[in-house]
Design a protein around this motif. Structure first.
Motif, PDB file in Angstrom:
ATOM      1  N   GLU A 235       0.800  -1.223   0.000  1.00  0.00           N
ATOM      2  CA  GLU A 235       0.000   0.000   0.000  1.00  0.00           C
ATOM      3  C   GLU A 235       0.835   1.276   0.000  1.00  0.00           C
ATOM      4  OE1 GLU A 235      -2.234   1.057   3.680  1.00  0.00           O
ATOM      5  OE2 GLU A 235      -1.265  -0.710   4.534  1.00  0.00           O
ATOM      6  N   TYR A 236       2.096   1.237   0.372  1.00  0.00           N
ATOM      7  CA  TYR A 236       2.904   2.457   0.438  1.00  0.00           C
ATOM      8  C   TYR A 236       3.941   2.567  -0.675  1.00  0.00           C
ATOM      9  CZ  TYR A 236       0.886   2.549   5.115  1.00  0.00           C
ATOM     10  OH  TYR A 236       0.015   2.546   6.177  1.00  0.00           O
TER      11      TYR A 236
ATOM     12  N   THR B 187       2.825   5.801  -2.553  1.00  0.00           N
ATOM     13  CA  THR B 187       2.179   6.903  -1.835  1.00  0.00           C
ATOM     14  C   THR B 187       3.096   8.118  -1.705  1.00  0.00           C
ATOM     15  OG1 THR B 187       0.922   7.531   0.113  1.00  0.00           O
ATOM     16  CG2 THR B 187       2.826   6.168   0.510  1.00  0.00           C
TER      17      THR B 187
ATOM     18  N   SER C 148       5.908  -2.691   2.666  1.00  0.00           N
ATOM     19  CA  SER C 148       4.769  -1.864   3.100  1.00  0.00           C
ATOM     20  C   SER C 148       4.047  -2.490   4.278  1.00  0.00           C
ATOM     21  CB  SER C 148       3.755  -1.697   1.963  1.00  0.00           C
ATOM     22  OG  SER C 148       4.185  -0.804   0.998  1.00  0.00           O
TER      23      SER C 148
END
Length: 135
Positions: free
Chosen positions: A36-37, A40, A125
């Motif tokens: 998820e990162y 980002t 992540s």
């Protein structure tokens, strides 16, 4: 080495998801480009998902296009523990949380990225939790 946060394996298994447990407690790796990162750009602090220790900030995150979040420096040199890793027929440097000993990823040097430290902390992540900056 004793850590500030130590728990029996059974407790880690109940507190972490199966994927978190494999990475954080068994030194696994999440698949590239799935975390998820990875891409980002949110400003904030990245903490250990197992114990909450602050590890990295968005100011040191950079795009390495390797498939995992990359940082050029930890928030504090005492936040992480570096250990020689000779698994998989390679010699690498493992990065662990200095507070609980959880596996975070690996650090590489001399790859030519335009960063102040010439290092790439390649971190899973799933080992992190981002707290966005206020404001």
């Amino acid at each position: 080495m004793p850590y500030d946060v130590e728990k029996p394996d059974e407790q880690w298994r109940t507190e972490l998801t199966p994927g978190e447990y494999v990475v954080l407690r068994q030194a696994g790796t999440e698949p590239a480009f799935t975390g998820e990162y990875t891409d980002t750009k949110t400003q904030g602090v990245y903490s250990c998902r197992a114990c909450g220790a602050e590890l990295f900030t968005s100011e040191t995150k950079f795009e390495s296009h390797c498939g995992w979040p990359s940082f050029f420096d930890p928030r504090d040199t005492d936040a992480v523990e570096l250990i020689e890793d000779r698994t998989h027929g390679m010699v690498r440097t493992e990065v662990r949380c200095a507070r609980c000993g959880s596996h975070l990823g690996h650090v590489f040097a001399g790859e030519g990225y335009p960063t102040p430290t010439d290092q790439r902390y390649c971190i899973n992540s799933i080992a992190l939790r981002l707290t966005p900056a206020e404001g």
